[in-house]
Design a protein around this motif. Structure first.
Motif, PDB file in Angstrom:
ATOM      1  N   ILE A  14      18.916  31.818  45.788  1.00 14.97           N
ATOM      2  CA  ILE A  14      20.237  31.226  45.555  1.00 14.97           C
ATOM      3  C   ILE A  14      20.525  31.239  44.059  1.00 14.97           C
ATOM      4  N   VAL A  15      21.624  31.867  43.688  1.00 12.39           N
ATOM      5  CA  VAL A  15      21.980  32.026  42.281  1.00 12.39           C
ATOM      6  C   VAL A  15      22.922  30.884  41.893  1.00 12.39           C
ATOM      7  N   GLY A  16      22.385  29.895  41.200  1.00  8.24           N
ATOM      8  CA  GLY A  16      23.167  28.723  40.798  1.00  8.24           C
ATOM      9  C   GLY A  16      22.708  27.484  41.558  1.00  8.24           C
ATOM     10  N   LEU A  38      17.877  29.442  41.578  1.00  7.56           N
ATOM     11  CA  LEU A  38      17.780  29.752  40.140  1.00  7.56           C
ATOM     12  C   LEU A  38      19.004  29.182  39.433  1.00  7.56           C
ATOM     13  N   GLU A  39      18.794  28.199  38.587  1.00  4.17           N
ATOM     14  CA  GLU A  39      19.903  27.547  37.885  1.00  4.17           C
ATOM     15  C   GLU A  39      19.784  27.812  36.386  1.00  4.17           C
ATOM     16  N   LYS A  40      20.879  28.283  35.822  1.00  2.00           N
ATOM     17  CA  LYS A  40      20.909  28.649  34.400  1.00  2.00           C
ATOM     18  C   LYS A  40      20.644  27.448  33.478  1.00  2.00           C
ATOM     19  N   ALA A  47      29.188  21.298  38.272  1.00  2.00           N
ATOM     20  CA  ALA A  47      30.319  20.436  37.899  1.00  2.00           C
ATOM     21  C   ALA A  47      30.236  19.060  38.565  1.00  2.00           C
ATOM     22  N   ALA A  48      29.165  18.828  39.352  1.00  2.00           N
ATOM     23  CA  ALA A  48      29.011  17.521  40.012  1.00  2.00           C
ATOM     24  C   ALA A  48      27.802  16.801  39.417  1.00  2.00           C
ATOM     25  N   VAL A  49      27.987  16.307  38.205  1.00  2.00           N
ATOM     26  CA  VAL A  49      26.869  15.672  37.481  1.00  2.00           C
ATOM     27  C   VAL A  49      27.333  14.414  36.774  1.00  2.00           C
ATOM     28  N   ARG A  63      30.812  13.495  34.426  1.00  2.00           N
ATOM     29  CA  ARG A  63      31.406  14.212  33.287  1.00  2.00           C
ATOM     30  C   ARG A  63      32.564  15.121  33.699  1.00  2.00           C
ATOM     31  N   TYR A  64      32.448  15.757  34.845  1.00  2.00           N
ATOM     32  CA  TYR A  64      33.497  16.687  35.285  1.00  2.00           C
ATOM     33  C   TYR A  64      34.172  16.121  36.537  1.00  2.00           C
ATOM     34  N   SER A  65      33.632  16.403  37.734  1.00  2.00           N
ATOM     35  CA  SER A  65      34.254  15.862  38.957  1.00  2.00           C
ATOM     36  C   SER A  65      33.891  14.390  39.087  1.00  2.00           C
ATOM     37  N   TYR A  66      34.770  13.625  39.752  1.00  2.00           N
ATOM     38  CA  TYR A  66      34.537  12.171  39.743  1.00  2.00           C
ATOM     39  C   TYR A  66      34.816  11.487  41.074  1.00  2.00           C
ATOM     40  N   LEU A  67      35.607  12.054  41.971  1.00  2.00           N
ATOM     41  CA  LEU A  67      35.889  11.411  43.260  1.00  2.00           C
ATOM     42  C   LEU A  67      35.481  12.346  44.397  1.00  2.00           C
ATOM     43  N   VAL A  68      35.127  11.763  45.530  1.00  2.00           N
ATOM     44  CA  VAL A  68      34.656  12.556  46.675  1.00  2.00           C
ATOM     45  C   VAL A  68      35.571  12.313  47.864  1.00  2.00           C
ATOM     46  N   GLU A 244      18.481  31.866  34.022  1.00  2.00           N
ATOM     47  CA  GLU A 244      19.792  32.518  34.057  1.00  2.00           C
ATOM     48  C   GLU A 244      19.687  33.887  34.718  1.00  2.00           C
ATOM     49  N   VAL A 245      20.423  34.041  35.789  1.00  2.00           N
ATOM     50  CA  VAL A 245      20.424  35.332  36.490  1.00  2.00           C
ATOM     51  C   VAL A 245      21.258  36.317  35.678  1.00  2.00           C
ATOM     52  N   THR A 246      20.698  37.512  35.447  1.00  2.00           N
ATOM     53  CA  THR A 246      21.404  38.499  34.630  1.00  2.00           C
ATOM     54  C   THR A 246      21.892  39.691  35.456  1.00  2.00           C
ATOM     55  N   SER A 281      30.476  40.475  38.319  1.00  2.00           N
ATOM     56  CA  SER A 281      29.942  41.006  37.059  1.00  2.00           C
ATOM     57  C   SER A 281      28.416  41.097  37.115  1.00  2.00           C
ATOM     58  N   LEU A 282      27.764  40.256  37.924  1.00  2.00           N
ATOM     59  CA  LEU A 282      26.296  40.326  38.024  1.00  2.00           C
ATOM     60  C   LEU A 282      25.839  41.512  38.877  1.00  2.00           C
ATOM     61  N   VAL A 283      26.665  41.878  39.852  1.00  2.00           N
ATOM     62  CA  VAL A 283      26.272  42.996  40.726  1.00  2.00           C
ATOM     63  C   VAL A 283      26.683  44.333  40.115  1.00  2.00           C
ATOM     64  N   ALA A 446      30.337  26.058  29.459  1.00  2.00           N
ATOM     65  CA  ALA A 446      29.272  25.163  29.928  1.00  2.00           C
ATOM     66  C   ALA A 446      28.789  25.525  31.316  1.00  2.00           C
ATOM     67  N   LEU A 447      29.727  25.881  32.207  1.00  2.06           N
ATOM     68  CA  LEU A 447      29.383  25.983  33.633  1.00  2.06           C
ATOM     69  C   LEU A 447      29.631  27.366  34.219  1.00  2.06           C
ATOM     70  N   GLY A 448      30.266  28.250  33.435  1.00  2.00           N
ATOM     71  CA  GLY A 448      30.599  29.576  33.983  1.00  2.00           C
ATOM     72  C   GLY A 448      31.779  29.534  34.936  1.00  2.00           C
TER      73      GLY A 448
HETATM   74  C1  LIG Z   1      36.796  18.711  35.197  1.00  2.00           C
HETATM   75  C2  LIG Z   1      36.600  18.832  36.686  1.00  2.00           C
HETATM   76  C3  LIG Z   1      36.998  17.801  37.511  1.00  2.00           C
HETATM   77  C4  LIG Z   1      36.850  17.908  38.898  1.00  2.00           C
HETATM   78  N1  LIG Z   1      37.155  16.848  39.692  1.00  2.00           N
HETATM   79  C5  LIG Z   1      36.823  16.892  40.999  1.00  2.00           C
HETATM   80  C6  LIG Z   1      36.865  15.716  41.792  1.00  2.00           C
HETATM   81  O1  LIG Z   1      37.135  14.607  41.312  1.00  2.00           O
HETATM   82  N2  LIG Z   1      36.557  15.838  43.121  1.00  2.00           N
HETATM   83  C7  LIG Z   1      36.218  17.043  43.685  1.00  2.00           C
HETATM   84  O2  LIG Z   1      35.989  17.103  44.904  1.00  2.00           O
HETATM   85  N3  LIG Z   1      36.132  18.164  42.939  1.00  2.00           N
HETATM   86  C8  LIG Z   1      36.393  18.105  41.616  1.00  2.00           C
HETATM   87  N4  LIG Z   1      36.217  19.209  40.833  1.00  2.00           N
HETATM   88  C9  LIG Z   1      35.803  20.471  41.472  1.00  2.00           C
HETATM   89  C10 LIG Z   1      34.325  20.473  41.844  1.00  2.00           C
HETATM   90  O3  LIG Z   1      33.563  19.824  40.856  1.00  2.00           O
HETATM   91  C11 LIG Z   1      33.804  21.894  42.009  1.00  2.00           C
HETATM   92  O4  LIG Z   1      34.667  22.647  42.832  1.00  2.00           O
HETATM   93  C12 LIG Z   1      32.398  21.870  42.615  1.00  2.00           C
HETATM   94  O5  LIG Z   1      31.552  21.024  41.869  1.00  2.00           O
HETATM   95  C13 LIG Z   1      31.843  23.253  42.690  1.00  2.00           C
HETATM   96  O6  LIG Z   1      30.517  23.162  43.136  1.00  2.00           O
HETATM   97  P1  LIG Z   1      29.626  24.448  43.320  1.00  2.00           P
HETATM   98  O7  LIG Z   1      28.248  23.982  43.660  1.00  2.00           O
HETATM   99  O8  LIG Z   1      30.265  25.382  44.262  1.00  2.00           O
HETATM  100  O9  LIG Z   1      29.639  25.181  41.905  1.00  2.00           O
HETATM  101  P2  LIG Z   1      29.305  24.691  40.439  1.00  2.00           P
HETATM  102  O10 LIG Z   1      29.288  23.214  40.353  1.00  2.00           O
HETATM  103  O11 LIG Z   1      30.225  25.432  39.535  1.00  2.00           O
HETATM  104  O12 LIG Z   1      27.829  25.196  40.224  1.00  2.00           O
HETATM  105  C14 LIG Z   1      27.518  26.540  39.941  1.00  2.00           C
HETATM  106  C15 LIG Z   1      26.202  26.565  39.214  1.00  2.00           C
HETATM  107  O13 LIG Z   1      25.859  27.910  38.903  1.00  2.00           O
HETATM  108  C16 LIG Z   1      25.234  27.933  37.636  1.00  2.00           C
HETATM  109  N5  LIG Z   1      25.306  29.288  37.097  1.00  2.00           N
HETATM  110  C17 LIG Z   1      26.382  29.932  36.588  1.00  2.00           C
HETATM  111  N6  LIG Z   1      26.034  31.181  36.193  1.00  2.00           N
HETATM  112  C18 LIG Z   1      24.714  31.322  36.462  1.00  2.00           C
HETATM  113  C19 LIG Z   1      23.773  32.379  36.286  1.00  2.00           C
HETATM  114  N7  LIG Z   1      24.126  33.574  35.744  1.00  2.00           N
HETATM  115  N8  LIG Z   1      22.478  32.181  36.673  1.00  2.00           N
HETATM  116  C20 LIG Z   1      22.099  30.995  37.233  1.00  2.00           C
HETATM  117  N9  LIG Z   1      22.942  29.967  37.399  1.00  2.00           N
HETATM  118  C21 LIG Z   1      24.238  30.131  37.041  1.00  2.00           C
HETATM  119  C22 LIG Z   1      26.038  26.931  36.842  1.00  2.00           C
HETATM  120  O14 LIG Z   1      25.341  26.488  35.691  1.00  2.00           O
HETATM  121  C23 LIG Z   1      26.246  25.822  37.876  1.00  2.00           C
HETATM  122  O15 LIG Z   1      25.207  24.866  37.847  1.00  2.00           O
HETATM  123  C24 LIG Z   1      36.314  19.101  39.452  1.00  2.00           C
HETATM  124  C25 LIG Z   1      35.871  20.119  38.620  1.00  2.00           C
HETATM  125  C26 LIG Z   1      35.994  19.992  37.240  1.00  2.00           C
HETATM  126  C27 LIG Z   1      35.489  21.089  36.363  1.00  2.00           C
END
Ligand SMILES: Cc1cc2nc3c(=O)[nH]c(=O)nc-3n(C[C@H](O)[C@H](O)[C@H](O)COP(=O)(O)OP(=O)(O)OC[C@H]3O[C@@H](n4cnc5c(N)ncnc54)[C@H](O)[C@@H]3O)c2cc1C
Length: 514
Positions: A14-16, A38-40, A47-49, A63-68, A244-246, A281-283, A446-448
């Motif tokens: 799992i990439v990410g 594999l998490e970078k 974004a859920a931290v 810091r980023y997302s805040y409500l569920v 980090e997956v390249t 872009s990774l593939v 920060a998050l890609g």
């Molecule tokens: C500011 C902000 C506010 C938000 N508010 C809300 C909210 O209140 N409620 C809600 O439901 N949603 C909210 N969202 C949306 C929600 O947070 C995201 O849609 C959700 O967290 C996405 O989760 P994910 O696991 O799919 O991806 P992500 O959380 O994006 O995780 C992807 C992971 O992949 C990693 N990664 C990237 N590139 C590589 C690589 N090359 N190799 C290895 N790892 C890599 C990243 O570091 C990251 O940890 C918000 C988002 C943001 C940014």
């Protein structure tokens, strides 16, 4: 000797390690698959931290997302997650521009604006029809329409611009704006959006849990991810941070960097928790540019986190600040202000005033603050500014734009407060005020997130087109890519945006049913 050059094998790589990657990992590990995430970054959750955003200040902000809203009960139960989601009493408060009055929507009170109950009775039926299907193979458009069983409602929510439906349902400029904002979160669209991107955004904001309620994760968003990581580890998944997956080959070889080493794993399946354009872009065999991921994908918001000594006083003395800040506090989000803001941003300017929504986590859940901060009455505010598309920000102007956007947010807040919000900021260990601002480009760095898009890509309908090929498990679950062994498992999967775990669940189901 030959064999030492072959990469280690896994059933699934799992990439990410965002929350969706962790959901997929747990389901698959529970089913007996050998899984590596594999998490970078050095932390899991994407974004859920939660983070200690201010040096030396013991406040752990989402810091980023805040409500569920969109995390299905089924996933919580299947994975045995110990997560508490607190319901908010107040839905929203919106000051009326140019007056010292505002509109408070109290879920415990029958007093609502004209047309409100009828409109939300409709979205409630939509939610009850659609939400149970998001953790099942995709319905087709016709099947989803039949499941709703009300063609007029379907037309008004799915087929015609949601702004037109809202304008018909409500006369009041402020009420129209409050309702429309659910279609504009992270989505840069005009009030009447013929592309229907605002409809898709609106839909995901009103169907969660079959009610559309947005709940507070107790302990902050990090508590949700922490539980997911715990469940994944207990199930037997391997979670590697700082990896980090390249590159990824179509036949499943994943190359990554870990502690200055270049390593490889070969997966029978590869799940991409990264955005679809990042996966591309990774593939790709083409050399990667510094930020190859922005093309065609745009974020549209600015996020500001603040820690205050106490709640600010409001110009509107008729409303208790604890009620106003206890739900979603809309500022400068009337219909006409949203329209003017869209026009300004389309012309390359930061909207003035900037439409914003604020929310105070610590009022509902003070556990994110240290006992000292709690005793002193400190409060966190999280601000989500609308209509600030990523086209306004680039590498050259990012620092200046961050400062300008923060100033625009502060000015917008101050327009409804009886005292300047900056006068209530605390200071961190270096004497800096406790305010941080994240532009769309900051999120990309920060998050890609491509273009800072909070959903990884424009949101898709929660059903398939009638003529869509649904001939493989990956397609039926809405997680297919151009490569049969590589599936999406994140927000960019169909039905994936937001903190929902749905992308992760559905990718795992596609593999387990293949
Ligand atoms: C500011 C902000 C506010 C938000 N508010 C809300 C909210 O209140 N409620 C809600 O439901 N949603 C909210 N969202 C949306 C929600 O947070 C995201 O849609 C959700 O967290 C996405 O989760 P994910 O696991 O799919 O991806 P992500 O959380 O994006 O995780 C992807 C992971 O992949 C990693 N990664 C990237 N590139 C590589 C690589 N090359 N190799 C290895 N790892 C890599 C990243 O570091 C990251 O940890 C918000 C988002 C943001 C940014």
């Amino acid at each position: 000797m030959r064999w030492t050059h072959l990469p280690d094998r896994r059933d699934v790589v799992i990439v990410g390690g965002g929350h969706n990657g962790l959901v997929a990992a747990t389901y698959l590990a529970l089913a007996g698959k050998r899984v590596t995430v594999l998490e970078k970054l050095d932390t899991l959750g994407g974004a859920a931290v939660s983070a200690q955003a201010f040096e030396g200040v013991d406040a752990r902000l989402s810091r980023y997302s805040y409500l569920v809203s969109l995390l299905p009960r089924r996933i919580i139960d299947d994975l045995g997650l110990d997560i508490t989601l607190a319901r908010r009493r107040y839905s929203s408060y919106t000051p009326e521009p140019g007056t010292d009055r505002g509109l408070l929507i109290d879920n415990h009170s029958p007093e609502k604006p004209a047309g409100w109950d009828a409109f939300y009775e409709g979205t409630g039926r939509l939610a009850r029809a659609i939400f149970p299907t998001v953790t099942e193979p995709l319905l087709t458009r016709s099947e989803a329409r039949r499941a709703l069983g009300d063609d007029a409602l379907w037309e008004s929510m799915v087929e015609r611009p949601i702004g037109s439906t809202i304008a018909d349902a409500f006369d009041d400029d402020l009420v129209r704006g409050v309702v429309l904002t659910d279609g504009l979160i992270g989505t840069f669209a005009p009030n009447i959006d013929e592309s229907l991107a605002a409809n898709r955004c609106f839909l995901y904001h009103v169907i969660g849990g079959g009610t559309g309620d947005w709940d507070v994760p107790v302990g902050g968003m990090g508590a949700v991810t922490g539980e997911l990581a715990r469940a994944a580890r207990i199930a037997g998944a391997e979670l590697v941070t700082g990896a980090e997956v390249t590159s990824i080959t179509p036949d499943g070889v994943v190359t990554y960097r870990h502690r200055d080493e270049e390593l490889q794993l070969a997966g029978s399946w590869v799940l991409a928790n990264v955005a679809p354009s990042v996966l591309e872009s990774l593939v790709s065999i083409r050399p990667r540019a510094a930020y190859p991921t922005r093309d065609g994908v745009e974020g549209a918001q600015v996020k500001v986190n603040l820690l205050l000594s106490r709640l600010p006083r409001l110009k509107d003395t008729a409303v208790d600040p604890a009620a106003a800040f206890g739900g979603t506090f809309h500022i400068n989000e009337t219909w006409s202000q949203l329209s003017a803001a869209y026009d300004a941003a389309s012309a390359g300017r930061i909207p003035d005033p900037l439409p914003c929504e604020i929310y105070c986590h610590s009022l509902t859940d003070p556990t994110i603050l240290s006992p000292e901060l709690r005793a002193a009455g400190a409060q966190t505010l999280t601000v989500f500014g609308l209509h600030t598309p990523s086209r306004l920000v680039d590498e050259a102007n990012n620092d200046a734009m961050r400062a300008s956007l923060q100033a625009a947010v502060v000015e917008s807040l101050d327009s409804v407060l009886a005292e300047p919000v900056e006068s209530l900021l605390l200071t961190d260990a270096s004497g800096q005020p406790t305010i941080e601002t994240k532009t769309t480009l900051d999120l990309e760095h920060a998050l890609g997130l491509p273009g800072g898009n909070i959903f990884h890509a424009p949101l898709s309908w929660p059903f398939a087109d009638d003529d869509a090929p649904l001939d493989t498990p990956a397609r039926r679950w809405g997680v297919a890519t151009a490569h049969p062994r590589i599936l999406l498992c994140g927000a960019g999967a169909q039905r994936g945006g937001g903190v929902s775990g749905i992308g992760g669940h559905n990718a795992a189901m596609a593999i387990l049913s293949a």
